[in-house]
Write an enzyme that holds these catalytic residues in place. Structure first.
Site, PDB file in Angstrom:
ATOM      1  N   LYS A 165       0.837  -1.181   0.000  1.00  0.00           N
ATOM      2  CA  LYS A 165       0.000   0.000   0.000  1.00  0.00           C
ATOM      3  C   LYS A 165       0.883   1.247   0.000  1.00  0.00           C
ATOM      4  O   LYS A 165       2.028   1.126   0.421  1.00  0.00           O
ATOM      5  CB  LYS A 165      -0.960  -0.006   1.193  1.00  0.00           C
ATOM      6  CG  LYS A 165      -0.251   0.040   2.570  1.00  0.00           C
ATOM      7  CD  LYS A 165      -1.050   0.786   3.578  1.00  0.00           C
ATOM      8  CE  LYS A 165      -0.542   2.166   3.775  1.00  0.00           C
ATOM      9  NZ  LYS A 165       0.462   2.328   4.820  1.00  0.00           N
ATOM     10  N   HIS A 195      -1.253  -5.181   5.646  1.00  0.00           N
ATOM     11  CA  HIS A 195      -0.757  -6.061   6.713  1.00  0.00           C
ATOM     12  C   HIS A 195      -1.735  -6.197   7.875  1.00  0.00           C
ATOM     13  O   HIS A 195      -1.666  -7.140   8.639  1.00  0.00           O
ATOM     14  CB  HIS A 195       0.663  -5.667   7.170  1.00  0.00           C
ATOM     15  CG  HIS A 195       0.705  -4.516   8.121  1.00  0.00           C
ATOM     16  ND1 HIS A 195       0.713  -3.218   7.718  1.00  0.00           N
ATOM     17  CD2 HIS A 195       0.753  -4.468   9.467  1.00  0.00           C
ATOM     18  CE1 HIS A 195       0.763  -2.427   8.779  1.00  0.00           C
ATOM     19  NE2 HIS A 195       0.793  -3.167   9.856  1.00  0.00           N
ATOM     20  N   LYS A 199      -2.992  -9.765  10.343  1.00  0.00           N
ATOM     21  CA  LYS A 199      -2.876  -9.902  11.796  1.00  0.00           C
ATOM     22  C   LYS A 199      -3.811 -11.008  12.256  1.00  0.00           C
ATOM     23  O   LYS A 199      -5.006 -10.996  11.954  1.00  0.00           O
ATOM     24  CB  LYS A 199      -3.229  -8.580  12.493  1.00  0.00           C
ATOM     25  CG  LYS A 199      -2.170  -7.502  12.278  1.00  0.00           C
ATOM     26  CD  LYS A 199      -2.556  -6.215  12.981  1.00  0.00           C
ATOM     27  CE  LYS A 199      -1.639  -5.088  12.589  1.00  0.00           C
ATOM     28  NZ  LYS A 199      -0.730  -4.647  13.634  1.00  0.00           N
ATOM     29  N   GLU A 233      -0.902   5.198  17.723  1.00  0.00           N
ATOM     30  CA  GLU A 233       0.539   4.928  17.714  1.00  0.00           C
ATOM     31  C   GLU A 233       1.244   5.926  18.604  1.00  0.00           C
ATOM     32  O   GLU A 233       0.861   7.098  18.653  1.00  0.00           O
ATOM     33  CB  GLU A 233       1.081   5.062  16.296  1.00  0.00           C
ATOM     34  CG  GLU A 233       0.628   3.960  15.399  1.00  0.00           C
ATOM     35  CD  GLU A 233       1.313   4.070  14.055  1.00  0.00           C
ATOM     36  OE1 GLU A 233       2.438   3.583  13.938  1.00  0.00           O
ATOM     37  OE2 GLU A 233       0.729   4.687  13.155  1.00  0.00           O
ATOM     38  N   HIS A 257      -6.061   0.168   6.077  1.00  0.00           N
ATOM     39  CA  HIS A 257      -6.140  -0.652   7.285  1.00  0.00           C
ATOM     40  C   HIS A 257      -7.478  -0.542   8.026  1.00  0.00           C
ATOM     41  O   HIS A 257      -8.132  -1.537   8.316  1.00  0.00           O
ATOM     42  CB  HIS A 257      -5.035  -0.277   8.274  1.00  0.00           C
ATOM     43  CG  HIS A 257      -3.648  -0.368   7.708  1.00  0.00           C
ATOM     44  ND1 HIS A 257      -3.274  -1.302   6.783  1.00  0.00           N
ATOM     45  CD2 HIS A 257      -2.529   0.369   7.954  1.00  0.00           C
ATOM     46  CE1 HIS A 257      -1.989  -1.144   6.485  1.00  0.00           C
ATOM     47  NE2 HIS A 257      -1.529  -0.135   7.173  1.00  0.00           N
ATOM     48  N   LYS A 357      -0.786   9.544  15.189  1.00  0.00           N
ATOM     49  CA  LYS A 357       0.611   9.402  15.640  1.00  0.00           C
ATOM     50  C   LYS A 357       0.795  10.226  16.910  1.00  0.00           C
ATOM     51  O   LYS A 357       0.075  11.208  17.129  1.00  0.00           O
ATOM     52  CB  LYS A 357       1.566   9.953  14.577  1.00  0.00           C
ATOM     53  CG  LYS A 357       1.370   9.337  13.194  1.00  0.00           C
ATOM     54  CD  LYS A 357       2.323   8.202  12.953  1.00  0.00           C
ATOM     55  CE  LYS A 357       2.186   7.648  11.570  1.00  0.00           C
ATOM     56  NZ  LYS A 357       2.525   6.237  11.480  1.00  0.00           N
TER      57      LYS A 357
HETATM   58  C1  BG6 Z   1       1.694   1.248   8.089  1.00  0.00           C
HETATM   59  C2  BG6 Z   1       1.685   2.742   8.031  1.00  0.00           C
HETATM   60  O1  BG6 Z   1       0.996   0.718   7.008  1.00  0.00           O
HETATM   61  O2  BG6 Z   1       1.091   0.822   9.309  1.00  0.00           O
HETATM   62  C3  BG6 Z   1       2.449   3.312   9.208  1.00  0.00           C
HETATM   63  O3  BG6 Z   1       2.286   3.184   6.819  1.00  0.00           O
HETATM   64  C4  BG6 Z   1       1.929   2.762  10.504  1.00  0.00           C
HETATM   65  O4  BG6 Z   1       2.413   4.728   9.224  1.00  0.00           O
HETATM   66  C5  BG6 Z   1       1.791   1.248  10.465  1.00  0.00           C
HETATM   67  O5  BG6 Z   1       2.841   3.135  11.510  1.00  0.00           O
HETATM   68  C6  BG6 Z   1       1.054   0.753  11.685  1.00  0.00           C
HETATM   69  O6  BG6 Z   1       1.077  -0.639  11.716  1.00  0.00           O
HETATM   70  P1  BG6 Z   1       0.993  -1.427  13.097  1.00  0.00           P
HETATM   71  O7  BG6 Z   1       0.939  -2.861  12.674  1.00  0.00           O
HETATM   72  O8  BG6 Z   1       2.245  -1.089  13.857  1.00  0.00           O
HETATM   73  O9  BG6 Z   1      -0.230  -0.949  13.793  1.00  0.00           O
END
Ligand code: BG6
Length: 513
Positions: A165, A195, A199, A233, A257, A357
């Protein structure tokens, strides 16, 4: 109906194959892809004959490449590498390197020769996955070069491409990208990775819902009051400022996501559990998202940006001070939004989505808030909120919890909410695999269930695009600034339209101790 809907999924064993990683010296390859492949190797899940070809712009020998990979494993697959030094050595015998400048057509001729040489000497059929771990602006170029040299042709073995992505920058660019890829690859050769779908705990949402008699009957507008989805995050954009400033949270997290997670939470049960049936159901949710009109954006979507903040006596950088970010940038690093799924099951039930973030914790979870009991006998005696919640904790401390009221022992009828929780860590013998392990293995066996299909990608762009366009057109739509280590702008609570409701602070109630 699109051709993709008609195709059925193929489930194969892991055949002998070659994996080519474009961008093999990059961060994603080092931190995620190669450790995932190494873990699959440790778990004995790779076929007997396989080769991983790193295709990168750097000039380096096979030996130096192997040394680089060994170092990456020691850093990013630490336990596996330290505990299995012999396995690490034997794994390295499967990795190869070919210098490829993605912009140079001739380099793909050299790559083809190298693949043919390895295929012949190692006796591996030309079953090939091409992993595009490269900046999105190169996707079409690399695909065109592969097509030019017939590296997409399936006469001598299957060919699959994995695309990271973001798939496109907008609805139109996603359609254009798809058109160009489809000039040489069929839909069932294209694996669009998200991704979050890899999960374990996101997949468990389907199992929780569809394998238990007691969740599904209440999973609808009659019993559910609202749904909250949070992916917070702790870290800022770090070294990714350049990418992030032209992307923002909407493109980075929501379009893919979080809307995919929403689709899994809201979808109808498929009649059979196969790739197409599941994806047919989840895409219907995305297609049923109620468009947010330009005039409604300010009320339904709150965007924010983190500012310089003192946290634990240290200064934490603001977004505009990050490397690669314009000093007057209006890119959002936080979004909270209210979304409706216009269908029979969910009519008028709000889904609140939030991600950002520099928030206090790294947590991903879905909270299903149920409607209150019809008659509140104990209302005056409740110590805290009195409605029930089903919490699907995706990470960390993955699990499922149910929150409900119980009598506090002693005289009278004081009610307190308690938490009945299942923690994945209790299934001690089962390790939770990393999303990339699961997704790579799925692609190796030709199972695309957990990859985003083009109709889903288009549907989510169709939903977010008008918001992005309106933000661009209308600078009066506010961008709220928030301090690091807070849950974003306070305006996010106003989305509930009810002063008594606010976002759940996720870290509080789901702990192993
Ligand atoms: C990524 C984003 O796809 O997913 C990032 O580009 C983000 O900005 C990340 O930090 C978050 O993934 P996870 O699995 O850590 O929640």
């Amino acid at each position: 109906m699109e051709e993709v809907i008609k195709r059925s999924s193929r489930k194969n064993p892991v055949e002998n194959q070659i994996l080519v990683i474009f961008g093999s010296n990059g961060d994603l390859a080092k931190r995620k892809l190669l450790p995932a492949i190494f873990q699959l190797y440790l778990d004995d899940l790779l076929p007997e004959r396989f080769a991983v070809i790193g295709a990168g712009s750097q000039e380096k020998s096979e030996d130096v490449n192997r040394l680089d990979i060994a170092n990456s494993m020691l850093e990013f697959a630490k336990t596996g590498a330290e505990e299995n030094p012999d396995k690490l050595q034997s794994f390295l015998e499967h990795v190869y390197y070919q210098q490829v400048n993605n912009q140079s057509e001739e380099d793909f001729g050299l790559l083809k020769t190298y693949i043919e040489h390895l295929s012949a000497t190692l006796d591996i059929p030309k079953n090939i996955i091409y992993y595009f771990s490269i900046p999105p602006f190169l996707y079409e170029t690399v695909a065109a070069h592969l097509i030019k040299y017939g590296l997409n042709a399936e006469e001598d073995g299957w060919k699959r491409i994995i695309i990271e992505k973001p798939f496109g920058y907008s609805y139109d660019t996603a359609v254009e990208l798809d058109k160009n890829l489809r000039s040489g690859f069929n839909e069932d050769q294209i694996y669009r990775i998200d991704h979050y779908l890899g999960k374990e705990t996101v997949q468990n949402i389907m199992v929780t819902r569809f394998s238990n008699g007691f969740f599904e009957p209440i999973w609808n507008r009659k019993y559910v009051d609202r749904v909250e989805i949070t992916a917070s995050e702790k870290i800022g954009v770090g070294t990714r400022g350049g990418y992030y400033d032209s992307s923002g949270t909407m493109r980075d997290m929501i379009q893919n996501h979080l809307l995919q997670v929403l689709a899994v939470v809201a979808m109808e049960p498929p009649s059979i559990f196969d790739s197409e049936s599941i994806r047919n159901e989840s895409v219907k949710v995305l297609q049923a998202l109620r468009p947010i009109k330009p005039s409604e954006i300010s009320q339904n979507v709150v965007r924010g940006q983190y500012i310089e903040t003192m946290v634990d006596e240290a200064i934490q950088k603001g977004y505009r001070q990050e490397k690669g970010v314009a000093p007057n940038s209006r890119t959002e690093t936080f979004i909270a939004m209210k979304v409706f799924v216009d269908n029979w099951r969910w009519g008028d039930i709000p889904f609140y989505i939030r991600t950002g973030k520099c928030l206090p914790d790294h947590v991903t979870e879905v909270v299903i808030h149920l409607k209150p009991a019809p008659h509140q006998l104990f209302k005056q005696r409740c110590v805290a909120q009195s409605t029930n919640m089903i919490i699907l904790r995706i990470s960390p401390d993955a699990g499922v919890a149910i929150d409900f009221g119980m009598k506090i022992p002693g005289a009278g009828y004081k009610v307190q909410n308690v938490n009945m929780a299942f923690h994945y860590s209790d299934l001690a013998e089962n390790k939770i695999s990393e999303a990339y392990e699961r997704l790579l293995l799925d692609c190796m066996i030709g199972d695309s269930t957990l990859y985003a299909r083009i109709d889903a990608v288009k549907a989510s762009w169709k939903f977010v695009d008008p918001i992005l366009q309106e933000w661009k057109k209308n600078p009066d739509i506010p961008l709220y600034f928030y301090e690091c280590n807070t849950w974003g702008p306070k305006e996010a609570n106003a989305l509930f339209g009810n002063k008594e409701l606010k976002w759940r602070a996720p870290f509080k109630k789901f702990k192993t101790d």
